[in-house]
Design a protein around this motif. Structure first.
Motif, PDB file in Angstrom:
ATOM      1  N   ILE A  53       0.807  -1.267   0.095  1.00  7.20           N
ATOM      2  CA  ILE A  53      -0.032   0.217   0.078  1.00  7.20           C
ATOM      3  C   ILE A  53       0.902   1.289   0.008  1.00  7.20           C
ATOM      4  CG2 ILE A  53      -1.776   1.314   1.386  1.00  7.20           C
ATOM      5  CD1 ILE A  53      -2.789  -1.214   2.403  1.00  7.20           C
ATOM      6  N   GLN A  54       0.535   2.045  -0.910  1.00  4.75           N
ATOM      7  CA  GLN A  54       1.436   3.256  -0.929  1.00  4.75           C
ATOM      8  C   GLN A  54       0.901   4.643  -0.298  1.00  4.75           C
ATOM      9  OE1 GLN A  54       4.407   3.122  -2.595  1.00  4.75           O
ATOM     10  NE2 GLN A  54       3.856   1.055  -2.979  1.00  4.75           N
ATOM     11  N   SER A  55      -0.336   4.553  -0.131  1.00 10.99           N
ATOM     12  CA  SER A  55      -1.179   5.765   0.389  1.00 10.99           C
ATOM     13  C   SER A  55      -1.132   5.693   1.936  1.00 10.99           C
ATOM     14  CB  SER A  55      -2.591   5.986  -0.198  1.00 10.99           C
ATOM     15  OG  SER A  55      -3.339   6.817   0.711  1.00 10.99           O
ATOM     16  N   ILE A  56      -0.634   6.812   2.668  1.00 16.71           N
ATOM     17  CA  ILE A  56      -0.637   6.923   4.020  1.00 16.71           C
ATOM     18  C   ILE A  56      -2.364   6.577   4.640  1.00 16.71           C
ATOM     19  CG2 ILE A  56      -0.269   8.193   6.093  1.00 16.71           C
ATOM     20  CD1 ILE A  56       2.204   9.121   4.672  1.00 16.71           C
ATOM     21  N   ASP A  57      -3.039   7.283   3.796  1.00 18.61           N
ATOM     22  CA  ASP A  57      -4.682   7.347   4.383  1.00 18.61           C
ATOM     23  C   ASP A  57      -5.129   5.869   4.002  1.00 18.61           C
ATOM     24  OD1 ASP A  57      -4.464   9.857   4.544  1.00 18.61           O
ATOM     25  OD2 ASP A  57      -5.361  10.421   2.566  1.00 18.61           O
ATOM     26  N   ASP A  58      -4.532   5.021   3.094  1.00 22.29           N
ATOM     27  CA  ASP A  58      -5.188   3.705   2.932  1.00 22.29           C
ATOM     28  C   ASP A  58      -4.732   2.883   3.971  1.00 22.29           C
ATOM     29  OD1 ASP A  58      -6.425   4.275   0.668  1.00 22.29           O
ATOM     30  OD2 ASP A  58      -4.805   3.532  -0.782  1.00 22.29           O
ATOM     31  N   MET A  59      -3.266   3.071   4.186  1.00 23.84           N
ATOM     32  CA  MET A  59      -2.663   2.445   5.528  1.00 23.84           C
ATOM     33  C   MET A  59      -3.620   2.480   6.703  1.00 23.84           C
ATOM     34  SD  MET A  59       1.211   2.052   5.066  1.00 23.84           S
ATOM     35  CE  MET A  59       1.580   3.705   4.719  1.00 23.84           C
ATOM     36  N   ALA A  60      -3.865   3.810   6.908  1.00 21.82           N
ATOM     37  CA  ALA A  60      -4.681   4.103   8.348  1.00 21.82           C
ATOM     38  C   ALA A  60      -6.153   3.487   8.233  1.00 21.82           C
ATOM     39  CB  ALA A  60      -4.734   5.724   8.380  1.00 21.82           C
ATOM     40  N   ILE A  61      -6.767   3.734   7.183  1.00 23.71           N
ATOM     41  CA  ILE A  61      -8.048   3.060   7.147  1.00 23.71           C
ATOM     42  C   ILE A  61      -8.030   1.521   7.386  1.00 23.71           C
ATOM     43  CG2 ILE A  61      -9.963   2.370   5.447  1.00 23.71           C
ATOM     44  CD1 ILE A  61      -9.376   5.139   4.276  1.00 23.71           C
ATOM     45  N   LEU A  62      -6.999   0.878   6.948  1.00 21.72           N
ATOM     46  CA  LEU A  62      -6.983  -0.702   6.952  1.00 21.72           C
ATOM     47  C   LEU A  62      -6.468  -0.924   8.303  1.00 21.72           C
ATOM     48  CD1 LEU A  62      -5.199  -1.721   3.828  1.00 21.72           C
ATOM     49  CD2 LEU A  62      -7.540  -2.220   4.758  1.00 21.72           C
ATOM     50  N   ARG A  63      -5.569  -0.137   8.970  1.00 18.00           N
ATOM     51  CA  ARG A  63      -5.284  -0.364  10.325  1.00 18.00           C
ATOM     52  C   ARG A  63      -6.477  -0.225  11.371  1.00 18.00           C
ATOM     53  NH1 ARG A  63       0.315   2.898   9.884  1.00 18.00           N
ATOM     54  NH2 ARG A  63       1.376   0.986   8.708  1.00 18.00           N
ATOM     55  N   ASP A  64      -7.291   0.995  11.120  1.00 16.13           N
ATOM     56  CA  ASP A  64      -8.558   1.287  11.851  1.00 16.13           C
ATOM     57  C   ASP A  64      -9.388  -0.076  11.739  1.00 16.13           C
ATOM     58  OD1 ASP A  64     -10.075   2.638  13.537  1.00 16.13           O
ATOM     59  OD2 ASP A  64     -11.327   2.805  11.746  1.00 16.13           O
ATOM     60  N   LEU A  65      -9.461  -0.729  10.393  1.00 18.66           N
ATOM     61  CA  LEU A  65     -10.568  -1.641  10.176  1.00 18.66           C
ATOM     62  C   LEU A  65     -10.140  -2.929  11.070  1.00 18.66           C
ATOM     63  CD1 LEU A  65     -12.942  -2.557   8.697  1.00 18.66           C
ATOM     64  CD2 LEU A  65     -11.419  -2.861   6.784  1.00 18.66           C
ATOM     65  N   PHE A  66      -8.646  -3.074  10.771  1.00 25.23           N
ATOM     66  CA  PHE A  66      -8.261  -4.335  11.150  1.00 25.23           C
ATOM     67  C   PHE A  66      -8.493  -4.297  12.959  1.00 25.23           C
ATOM     68  CE2 PHE A  66      -4.481  -6.496  13.484  1.00 25.23           C
ATOM     69  CZ  PHE A  66      -4.654  -7.781  12.815  1.00 25.23           C
ATOM     70  N   LEU A  67      -8.263  -3.236  13.421  1.00 22.13           N
ATOM     71  CA  LEU A  67      -8.494  -3.281  15.148  1.00 22.13           C
ATOM     72  C   LEU A  67      -9.702  -3.383  15.514  1.00 22.13           C
ATOM     73  CD1 LEU A  67      -5.935  -0.583  15.779  1.00 22.13           C
ATOM     74  CD2 LEU A  67      -5.787  -2.852  16.231  1.00 22.13           C
ATOM     75  N   ARG A  68     -10.765  -2.906  14.412  1.00 22.98           N
ATOM     76  CA  ARG A  68     -12.118  -2.972  14.982  1.00 22.98           C
ATOM     77  C   ARG A  68     -12.839  -4.158  14.584  1.00 22.98           C
ATOM     78  NH1 ARG A  68     -13.739   2.431  16.469  1.00 22.98           N
ATOM     79  NH2 ARG A  68     -12.130   3.825  16.299  1.00 22.98           N
ATOM     80  N   LEU A  69     -12.386  -4.907  13.614  1.00 23.07           N
ATOM     81  CA  LEU A  69     -13.020  -6.195  13.278  1.00 23.07           C
ATOM     82  C   LEU A  69     -13.238  -7.093  14.259  1.00 23.07           C
ATOM     83  CD1 LEU A  69     -11.815  -6.284   9.604  1.00 23.07           C
ATOM     84  CD2 LEU A  69     -14.129  -5.908  10.324  1.00 23.07           C
ATOM     85  N   PRO A  70     -13.775  -8.120  14.101  1.00 21.15           N
ATOM     86  CA  PRO A  70     -14.077  -9.389  14.905  1.00 21.15           C
ATOM     87  C   PRO A  70     -12.648 -10.256  14.769  1.00 21.15           C
ATOM     88  CG  PRO A  70     -16.174  -9.301  13.873  1.00 21.15           C
ATOM     89  CD  PRO A  70     -15.377  -8.155  13.229  1.00 21.15           C
ATOM     90  N   LEU A  71     -12.509 -11.095  15.587  1.00 16.30           N
ATOM     91  CA  LEU A  71     -10.992 -11.732  15.354  1.00 16.30           C
ATOM     92  C   LEU A  71     -11.082 -12.421  14.142  1.00 16.30           C
ATOM     93  CD1 LEU A  71      -8.424 -12.563  16.380  1.00 16.30           C
ATOM     94  CD2 LEU A  71      -9.501 -14.377  17.916  1.00 16.30           C
ATOM     95  N   ASP A  72     -12.130 -13.239  13.734  1.00 18.60           N
ATOM     96  CA  ASP A  72     -11.940 -14.144  12.525  1.00 18.60           C
ATOM     97  C   ASP A  72     -11.696 -13.037  11.043  1.00 18.60           C
ATOM     98  OD1 ASP A  72     -12.361 -16.307  13.782  1.00 18.60           O
ATOM     99  OD2 ASP A  72     -14.647 -16.551  13.473  1.00 18.60           O
ATOM    100  N   ASP A  73     -12.329 -11.928  11.128  1.00 17.52           N
ATOM    101  CA  ASP A  73     -12.327 -11.265  10.154  1.00 17.52           C
ATOM    102  C   ASP A  73     -10.533 -10.423   9.948  1.00 17.52           C
ATOM    103  OD1 ASP A  73     -14.767 -11.471   8.791  1.00 17.52           O
ATOM    104  OD2 ASP A  73     -15.459  -9.842  10.063  1.00 17.52           O
ATOM    105  N   SER A  74     -10.209 -10.165  11.249  1.00 22.86           N
ATOM    106  CA  SER A  74      -8.864  -9.633  11.255  1.00 22.86           C
ATOM    107  C   SER A  74      -7.900 -10.731  11.064  1.00 22.86           C
ATOM    108  CB  SER A  74      -8.668  -9.183  12.690  1.00 22.86           C
ATOM    109  OG  SER A  74      -9.173  -8.221  12.939  1.00 22.86           O
ATOM    110  N   ILE A  75      -7.943 -12.066  11.176  1.00 18.83           N
ATOM    111  CA  ILE A  75      -7.240 -13.010  10.925  1.00 18.83           C
ATOM    112  C   ILE A  75      -7.237 -13.278   9.271  1.00 18.83           C
ATOM    113  CG2 ILE A  75      -6.765 -15.440  11.192  1.00 18.83           C
ATOM    114  CD1 ILE A  75      -7.642 -15.530  14.015  1.00 18.83           C
ATOM    115  N   CYS A  76      -8.465 -13.075   8.636  1.00 26.44           N
ATOM    116  CA  CYS A  76      -8.656 -13.379   7.524  1.00 26.44           C
ATOM    117  C   CYS A  76      -7.865 -12.220   6.714  1.00 26.44           C
ATOM    118  CB  CYS A  76     -10.327 -13.032   6.847  1.00 26.44           C
ATOM    119  SG  CYS A  76     -10.598 -13.115   5.297  1.00 26.44           S
ATOM    120  N   MET A  77      -7.650 -11.246   7.051  1.00 25.55           N
ATOM    121  CA  MET A  77      -7.035  -9.914   6.485  1.00 25.55           C
ATOM    122  C   MET A  77      -5.581 -10.251   6.439  1.00 25.55           C
ATOM    123  SD  MET A  77      -8.630  -6.489   7.921  1.00 25.55           S
ATOM    124  CE  MET A  77      -7.702  -5.482   6.961  1.00 25.55           C
TER     125      MET A  77
END
Length: 161
Positions: A53-77
């Motif tokens: 990922i090149q964009s800092i915004d994309d990384m921030a969105i994915l990190r936020d999503l990763f932290l807020r998702l249920p465990l199974d979805d985070s592992i899926c990422m």
């Protein structure tokens, strides 16, 4: 992201070095088996701190999503959920570290924001359609409420993309 990768690499190195000093007679492991080195590797190369990922915004969105998702979805990422479909059997789970794609089945992979259907070249056209439908239905059943909806990518062995 590069600082996070360096920090993770340094931490893994320190743990491994300390473990080798504490247990010098352990020829099987250079890393404590109770710590999931494979999951750390998937995390390091994955979409959260990986180099894709090149964009800092994309990384921030994915990190936020990763932290807020249920465990199974985070592992899926971190490591996609994969299932193979063959004509003589139903769906069967395939570990994500299986790098050799089989040419007599359809493989469906779910990586949370992207989904993939891969068709082997030895499938007949009747089997291909039926198995692809099974794989697509399995992927859709895994993601009915995801927003934004994941993108479905389809590939066939021997066909240029």
């Amino acid at each position: 992201a590069s600082e996070a990768r360096k920090d993770l690499d340094t931490t893994v190195y320190r743990i491994s070095k300390e473990y080798r000093q504490l247990f010098p007679d352990s020829p099987k492991y250079d890393f404590p088996p109770t710590l999931a080195l494979k999951k750390l590797h998937n995390f390091r190369r994955g979409i959260i701190i990986g180099p894709n990922i090149q964009s800092i915004d994309d990384m921030a969105i994915l990190r936020d999503l990763f932290l807020r998702l249920p465990l199974d979805d985070s592992i899926c990422m971190l490591a996609p959920v994969m299932r193979s479909f063959r004509s003589n059997e139903g769906g069967r789970d395939v570990p994500p570290d299986t790098l050799a794609l089989l040419d007599d089945c359809v493989i469906a992979a779910d990586n949370h924001d992207s989904m993939f259907i891969w068709r082997g070249k030895q499938l007949s056209s009747h089997d291909d359609d039926l198995l692809e439908t099974n794989g697509t239905e399995w992927l859709r059943a895994r993601s009915p409420n995801r927003f934004p909806a994941p993108t479905l990518h389809e590939f066939s062995e021997g066909v240029p993309s």
